[in-house]
Design a protein around this motif. Sequence first.
Motif, PDB file in Angstrom:
ATOM      1  N   ARG A 122       0.912  11.143  -0.248  1.00 51.02           N
ATOM      2  CA  ARG A 122       1.460   9.799  -0.480  1.00 51.02           C
ATOM      3  C   ARG A 122       0.719   9.091  -1.597  1.00 51.02           C
ATOM      4  N   ASP A 123       1.456   8.306  -2.375  1.00 53.06           N
ATOM      5  CA  ASP A 123       0.821   7.353  -3.281  1.00 53.06           C
ATOM      6  C   ASP A 123       0.408   6.127  -2.464  1.00 53.06           C
ATOM      7  N   THR A 124      -0.607   5.401  -2.942  1.00 55.48           N
ATOM      8  CA  THR A 124      -1.141   4.286  -2.156  1.00 55.48           C
ATOM      9  C   THR A 124      -1.292   3.038  -3.011  1.00 55.48           C
ATOM     10  N   ILE A 125      -1.108   1.893  -2.361  1.00 52.78           N
ATOM     11  CA  ILE A 125      -1.287   0.611  -3.041  1.00 52.78           C
ATOM     12  C   ILE A 125      -1.865  -0.408  -2.066  1.00 52.78           C
ATOM     13  N   HIS A 126      -2.768  -1.239  -2.579  1.00 50.04           N
ATOM     14  CA  HIS A 126      -3.290  -2.393  -1.834  1.00 50.04           C
ATOM     15  C   HIS A 126      -2.828  -3.653  -2.540  1.00 50.04           C
ATOM     16  N   LEU A 127      -2.268  -4.584  -1.765  1.00 51.66           N
ATOM     17  CA  LEU A 127      -1.791  -5.850  -2.309  1.00 51.66           C
ATOM     18  C   LEU A 127      -2.348  -6.999  -1.488  1.00 51.66           C
ATOM     19  N   GLY A 128      -2.909  -8.003  -2.173  1.00 46.91           N
ATOM     20  CA  GLY A 128      -3.359  -9.211  -1.491  1.00 46.91           C
ATOM     21  C   GLY A 128      -4.853  -9.282  -1.291  1.00 46.91           C
ATOM     22  N   LYS A 129      -5.253  -9.778  -0.141  1.00 50.03           N
ATOM     23  CA  LYS A 129      -6.652 -10.099   0.127  1.00 50.03           C
ATOM     24  C   LYS A 129      -7.477  -8.834   0.363  1.00 50.03           C
ATOM     25  N   TRP A 130      -8.624  -8.726  -0.321  1.00 45.68           N
ATOM     26  CA  TRP A 130      -9.522  -7.587  -0.165  1.00 45.68           C
ATOM     27  C   TRP A 130     -10.694  -7.971   0.746  1.00 45.68           C
ATOM     28  N   HIS A 131     -11.613  -8.775   0.255  1.00 49.14           N
ATOM     29  CA  HIS A 131     -12.696  -9.375   1.038  1.00 49.14           C
ATOM     30  C   HIS A 131     -13.657  -8.348   1.631  1.00 49.14           C
TER      31      HIS A 131
ATOM     32  N   PRO B  18       6.739   9.642  -1.365  1.00 44.75           N
ATOM     33  CA  PRO B  18       6.421   8.761  -0.243  1.00 44.75           C
ATOM     34  C   PRO B  18       5.148   7.974  -0.521  1.00 44.75           C
ATOM     35  N   PHE B  19       4.888   6.961   0.296  1.00 49.67           N
ATOM     36  CA  PHE B  19       3.792   6.048  -0.023  1.00 49.67           C
ATOM     37  C   PHE B  19       3.199   5.438   1.227  1.00 49.67           C
ATOM     38  N   LEU B  20       2.017   4.845   1.042  1.00 48.29           N
ATOM     39  CA  LEU B  20       1.404   3.932   1.999  1.00 48.29           C
ATOM     40  C   LEU B  20       1.086   2.644   1.264  1.00 48.29           C
ATOM     41  N   ALA B  21       1.590   1.534   1.767  1.00 45.10           N
ATOM     42  CA  ALA B  21       1.324   0.218   1.175  1.00 45.10           C
ATOM     43  C   ALA B  21       0.555  -0.629   2.182  1.00 45.10           C
ATOM     44  N   HIS B  22      -0.603  -1.106   1.774  1.00 46.46           N
ATOM     45  CA  HIS B  22      -1.434  -1.984   2.602  1.00 46.46           C
ATOM     46  C   HIS B  22      -1.281  -3.390   2.035  1.00 46.46           C
ATOM     47  N   ILE B  23      -0.426  -4.199   2.665  1.00 52.77           N
ATOM     48  CA  ILE B  23      -0.101  -5.533   2.158  1.00 52.77           C
ATOM     49  C   ILE B  23      -0.842  -6.562   2.994  1.00 52.77           C
ATOM     50  N   CYS B  24      -1.760  -7.277   2.371  1.00 54.53           N
ATOM     51  CA  CYS B  24      -2.625  -8.238   3.066  1.00 54.53           C
ATOM     52  C   CYS B  24      -2.258  -9.648   2.634  1.00 54.53           C
ATOM     53  N   PHE B  25      -1.299 -10.233   3.333  1.00 54.27           N
ATOM     54  CA  PHE B  25      -0.866 -11.594   3.011  1.00 54.27           C
ATOM     55  C   PHE B  25      -2.008 -12.579   3.251  1.00 54.27           C
ATOM     56  N   HIS B  26      -2.137 -13.583   2.366  1.00 54.06           N
ATOM     57  CA  HIS B  26      -3.130 -14.636   2.554  1.00 54.06           C
ATOM     58  C   HIS B  26      -2.695 -15.630   3.633  1.00 54.06           C
ATOM     59  N   ALA B  27      -1.389 -15.810   3.772  1.00 51.64           N
ATOM     60  CA  ALA B  27      -0.886 -16.714   4.809  1.00 51.64           C
ATOM     61  C   ALA B  27      -1.261 -16.159   6.183  1.00 51.64           C
TER      62      ALA B  27
END
Length: 509
Positions: free
Chosen positions: A103-112, A248-257
């Motif tokens: 899988r390709d991977t992406i991180h979006l949003g808050k890391w911290h 295919p992919f894995l997306a780790h989406i970390c909303f700030h809200a």
Amino acid sequence: DDQGWSDFSLRCSGKKYCAETPNLDALTKSEHTANFHRFYAAAAVCSPTRAALLTGRTNKRSCIVGVLPCCHQDPAPKCSMGKHSAFPYSEFTIAHAAKKAGRDTIHLGKWHLGDLWDKKLSNPDPERPERTVSSPTNAGFDHWVSTQAEASNSMPNCGCFPVYNSKPGPRPKHAGYPDRLYPNGSQCLISDGEYSDWCFPCTNYYYPNSSDPRGVSDLIFKVPGDDSEFLVDKFEEFLQGQIEKQTPFLAHICFHAIHEPHPPMPEFYAKYKYDPEYLGALEQLDKQIGRLIQLLHKHRIADNTMIIYTSDNGPHQEAERSDIRFSTGFLRQCKASAFEGGIRVPGFIHFPRILKTNLNVTMPVVTSDILPTIMDVFQVESDHPDWVLDGISLLPYINHSRPVDSARQKPISIFFNNVKAIIDNNWKLLYNPEVGQCDLQAPYTAEYLMNRYFLFDLGKDHHELVDLSQTEQSRFMKMKEEMKELEISIIQSQREETKCLKIENFLFS
């Protein structure tokens, strides 16, 4: 981020103090969803839970002891969290598992979880190896567009494009950041659903860029509105590329809200008479959850996409939330406390390919279960098979291999700062639980909570009113011994596995 156990309309009992969240409600009620009634955040604060999500291990094994500095909206170039700690490169993560499965991977949003680049602001902690930088790249993500820590729910980087206002309008009221507003904004959102000449300090998004001397670059344009909409825009761009490549992919989406600062866009603010900042921000997030689902259907991959949804800790209370109990479902306390209100959060898995009937899983689960579940779905093993894994796979409970009301075979361990808890099905041992970021609820006093053990039977007492440490002596002593053994195991992980701590030191008090 900071979403409470009942922070969606299906669970909220306050009516006029509840947000409209039709998309989260629909996912929760779907025949393709498993709801985890007792989903626990791995800690009651941000950074530790995010580390546990990535690794399937309690956060202290990675030397992420507590929340790393957010610097309260100060610009990332002037704020270093890496000198306190940073996520170890050696950990096996959800991104590594996905890549082993093609899988390709992406991180979006808050890391911290550390500095996104070497800021050379100060020396790292002398007790730890020199490790100041830890970006999503170091955790295995191919792509990322991320903030270093917190960001506003609307127009998050508005302060990154300052203007000179010779006669700025009235200074807005904002409970969370009263001293961190500057009269250099241009149509920014601070509070009350109104655009302002004032702004928060610059909090920007960054992405990897090998041609930049820092190795990262920041956005050169202003996010025009809803921060969650911006993140789903970025996901849509990534998704389109994956569809074209048929990868295919894995997306780790970390909303700030809905972490503060909350300001929702004016149209969401205007919908609510009570708590409009908080409830408007919740509905604003929910709209983008719905849009994300629509994108999966549009590209005909919804049936074969597994969605795991949860929060990093319980809710916080500022002036924007009249009564924190409407967000916790009247569980005790809130964010930063290890009582139920601080660690029990929303959690579900939506997976049409496997789930054909709505499930209510009553067994307690925890953020650390996410990596083992993903490894099970992908049928991959860790690069460190001999390292301790604290989580368990949830796949057997959603594919009917095990009953949803089964007893959990491995206790849940929660360690952050000087707070400790073990949850063994209905039994919870708690040490130094802390008040958290809300008013103290009766019958306890702050002094009474300090450096004290509690034992609760959550099956009979989910409000944590009756301490059984004196009447259930045998169980109390057994669980205290289990807690001690876990602490020893964590120290061994710090020294011998991640090597995030020098051999002569340890991170327990």
